[in-house]
Design a protein around this motif. Sequence first.
Motif, PDB file in Angstrom:
ATOM      1  N   ALA A 117      38.270 -13.366  20.924  1.00  0.00           N
ATOM      2  CA  ALA A 117      37.606 -12.765  22.094  1.00  0.00           C
ATOM      3  C   ALA A 117      37.276 -11.298  21.862  1.00  0.00           C
ATOM      4  O   ALA A 117      36.316 -10.787  22.436  1.00  0.00           O
ATOM      5  CB  ALA A 117      38.493 -12.913  23.318  1.00  0.00           C
ATOM      6  N   SER A 118      38.024 -10.628  21.030  1.00  0.00           N
ATOM      7  CA  SER A 118      37.750  -9.209  20.779  1.00  0.00           C
ATOM      8  C   SER A 118      36.697  -8.997  19.701  1.00  0.00           C
ATOM      9  O   SER A 118      36.272  -7.871  19.478  1.00  0.00           O
ATOM     10  CB  SER A 118      39.035  -8.482  20.394  1.00  0.00           C
ATOM     11  OG  SER A 118      39.499  -8.938  19.148  1.00  0.00           O
ATOM     12  N   LEU A 119      36.260 -10.047  19.030  1.00  0.00           N
ATOM     13  CA  LEU A 119      35.309  -9.897  17.937  1.00  0.00           C
ATOM     14  C   LEU A 119      33.850  -9.931  18.360  1.00  0.00           C
ATOM     15  O   LEU A 119      32.978  -9.620  17.558  1.00  0.00           O
ATOM     16  CB  LEU A 119      35.535 -10.992  16.888  1.00  0.00           C
ATOM     17  CG  LEU A 119      36.862 -10.929  16.153  1.00  0.00           C
ATOM     18  CD1 LEU A 119      36.967 -12.082  15.167  1.00  0.00           C
ATOM     19  CD2 LEU A 119      37.024  -9.614  15.443  1.00  0.00           C
ATOM     20  N   PHE A 120      33.542 -10.300  19.593  1.00  0.00           N
ATOM     21  CA  PHE A 120      32.155 -10.393  20.030  1.00  0.00           C
ATOM     22  C   PHE A 120      31.522  -9.008  20.061  1.00  0.00           C
ATOM     23  O   PHE A 120      32.089  -8.063  20.592  1.00  0.00           O
ATOM     24  CB  PHE A 120      32.047 -11.054  21.405  1.00  0.00           C
ATOM     25  CG  PHE A 120      32.366 -12.514  21.371  1.00  0.00           C
ATOM     26  CD1 PHE A 120      31.497 -13.400  20.763  1.00  0.00           C
ATOM     27  CD2 PHE A 120      33.525 -12.994  21.931  1.00  0.00           C
ATOM     28  CE1 PHE A 120      31.779 -14.752  20.718  1.00  0.00           C
ATOM     29  CE2 PHE A 120      33.818 -14.338  21.896  1.00  0.00           C
ATOM     30  CZ  PHE A 120      32.943 -15.221  21.286  1.00  0.00           C
ATOM     31  N   PRO A 121      30.320  -8.859  19.498  1.00  0.00           N
ATOM     32  CA  PRO A 121      29.686  -7.536  19.429  1.00  0.00           C
ATOM     33  C   PRO A 121      29.403  -6.923  20.798  1.00  0.00           C
ATOM     34  O   PRO A 121      29.424  -5.709  20.937  1.00  0.00           O
ATOM     35  CB  PRO A 121      28.374  -7.809  18.684  1.00  0.00           C
ATOM     36  CG  PRO A 121      28.529  -9.111  18.028  1.00  0.00           C
ATOM     37  CD  PRO A 121      29.551  -9.870  18.807  1.00  0.00           C
ATOM     38  N   SER A 122      29.144  -7.748  21.790  1.00  0.00           N
ATOM     39  CA  SER A 122      28.818  -7.197  23.106  1.00  0.00           C
ATOM     40  C   SER A 122      30.014  -6.494  23.749  1.00  0.00           C
ATOM     41  O   SER A 122      29.835  -5.650  24.615  1.00  0.00           O
ATOM     42  CB  SER A 122      28.312  -8.300  24.035  1.00  0.00           C
ATOM     43  OG  SER A 122      29.311  -9.267  24.256  1.00  0.00           O
ATOM     44  N   ARG A 123      31.227  -6.810  23.331  1.00  0.00           N
ATOM     45  CA  ARG A 123      32.402  -6.132  23.885  1.00  0.00           C
ATOM     46  C   ARG A 123      32.607  -4.763  23.277  1.00  0.00           C
ATOM     47  O   ARG A 123      33.289  -3.924  23.847  1.00  0.00           O
ATOM     48  CB  ARG A 123      33.660  -6.971  23.651  1.00  0.00           C
ATOM     49  CG  ARG A 123      33.640  -8.213  24.521  1.00  0.00           C
ATOM     50  CD  ARG A 123      34.946  -8.833  24.687  1.00  0.00           C
ATOM     51  NE  ARG A 123      35.892  -7.983  25.392  1.00  0.00           N
ATOM     52  CZ  ARG A 123      37.146  -8.325  25.564  1.00  0.00           C
ATOM     53  NH1 ARG A 123      37.582  -9.459  25.102  1.00  0.00           N
ATOM     54  NH2 ARG A 123      37.966  -7.526  26.193  1.00  0.00           N
ATOM     55  N   TRP A 124      32.044  -4.503  22.111  1.00  0.00           N
ATOM     56  CA  TRP A 124      32.232  -3.224  21.445  1.00  0.00           C
ATOM     57  C   TRP A 124      31.130  -2.229  21.784  1.00  0.00           C
ATOM     58  O   TRP A 124      31.181  -1.082  21.360  1.00  0.00           O
ATOM     59  CB  TRP A 124      32.292  -3.426  19.927  1.00  0.00           C
ATOM     60  CG  TRP A 124      33.552  -4.096  19.520  1.00  0.00           C
ATOM     61  CD1 TRP A 124      33.739  -5.422  19.322  1.00  0.00           C
ATOM     62  CD2 TRP A 124      34.818  -3.476  19.289  1.00  0.00           C
ATOM     63  NE1 TRP A 124      35.040  -5.669  18.980  1.00  0.00           N
ATOM     64  CE2 TRP A 124      35.728  -4.488  18.945  1.00  0.00           C
ATOM     65  CE3 TRP A 124      35.279  -2.172  19.339  1.00  0.00           C
ATOM     66  CZ2 TRP A 124      37.051  -4.244  18.656  1.00  0.00           C
ATOM     67  CZ3 TRP A 124      36.604  -1.922  19.046  1.00  0.00           C
ATOM     68  CH2 TRP A 124      37.476  -2.949  18.706  1.00  0.00           C
ATOM     69  N   ARG A 125      30.111  -2.662  22.515  1.00  0.00           N
ATOM     70  CA  ARG A 125      29.036  -1.754  22.894  1.00  0.00           C
ATOM     71  C   ARG A 125      29.473  -0.850  24.029  1.00  0.00           C
ATOM     72  O   ARG A 125      30.271  -1.220  24.869  1.00  0.00           O
ATOM     73  CB  ARG A 125      27.826  -2.544  23.360  1.00  0.00           C
ATOM     74  CG  ARG A 125      27.117  -3.197  22.229  1.00  0.00           C
ATOM     75  CD  ARG A 125      25.751  -3.640  22.676  1.00  0.00           C
ATOM     76  NE  ARG A 125      25.152  -4.414  21.632  1.00  0.00           N
ATOM     77  CZ  ARG A 125      25.011  -5.719  21.669  1.00  0.00           C
ATOM     78  NH1 ARG A 125      25.384  -6.387  22.714  1.00  0.00           N
ATOM     79  NH2 ARG A 125      24.472  -6.358  20.669  1.00  0.00           N
ATOM     80  N   GLY A 126      28.905   0.317  24.072  1.00  0.00           N
ATOM     81  CA  GLY A 126      29.147   1.233  25.174  1.00  0.00           C
ATOM     82  C   GLY A 126      28.404   0.791  26.413  1.00  0.00           C
ATOM     83  O   GLY A 126      27.539  -0.082  26.388  1.00  0.00           O
ATOM     84  N   SER A 127      28.710   1.417  27.531  1.00  0.00           N
ATOM     85  CA  SER A 127      28.065   1.034  28.774  1.00  0.00           C
ATOM     86  C   SER A 127      26.800   1.833  29.047  1.00  0.00           C
ATOM     87  O   SER A 127      26.085   1.562  29.993  1.00  0.00           O
ATOM     88  CB  SER A 127      29.040   1.205  29.936  1.00  0.00           C
ATOM     89  OG  SER A 127      29.420   2.557  30.033  1.00  0.00           O
TER      90      SER A 127
END
Length: 167
Positions: A117-127
């Motif tokens: 779940a932590s590997l998805f690129p969309s979770r590492w993007r800023g807001s």
Amino acid sequence: MVAGLLLPPLVAAGLWYGVGDLTLQAQQSFRISWVAVGVLAATAIVLAFLAGSRLSPVASLLGGLAFTAVGVMPFVELFTRVRLLPVDLLPGVFRNGFTTSAYSGMLVVVGVTLLVASLFPSRWRGSARDLAEPVEYESTWGSASPQSPYLPPHHNPEDATRPMYRE
């Protein structure tokens, strides 16, 4: 970041208590402990929030690493024949739940779930979003119309890997 430090121990405690009390009541008196079922349901909700929310991906990464490390220890014990798990440090119901979930592989499943779940690129993007100019379309009437609010914006690289448009 704080959720990554607080929520995984709560998930572990809820999982160990729920599994331990449920198996203990089933073995001793052949009944279901509804308190344990409620604790497991609340633990599942917290785990789902940790894995699927827009929290920092470090939260699920830290929890996933901890659960995977503790979950792999029983398999290492089998190969090395050295006792690695500190089962004597926990009280009765927690000890029963810990050993049941650790030796059944449930902790590895929870850990790998959080890691993935932590590997998805969309979770590492800023807001912060780029403020691109709206695209104007030519209508059949010859006048330019502003971009539709129902269509995804064009020329926005942040939405390239997302499955649907979000505001």
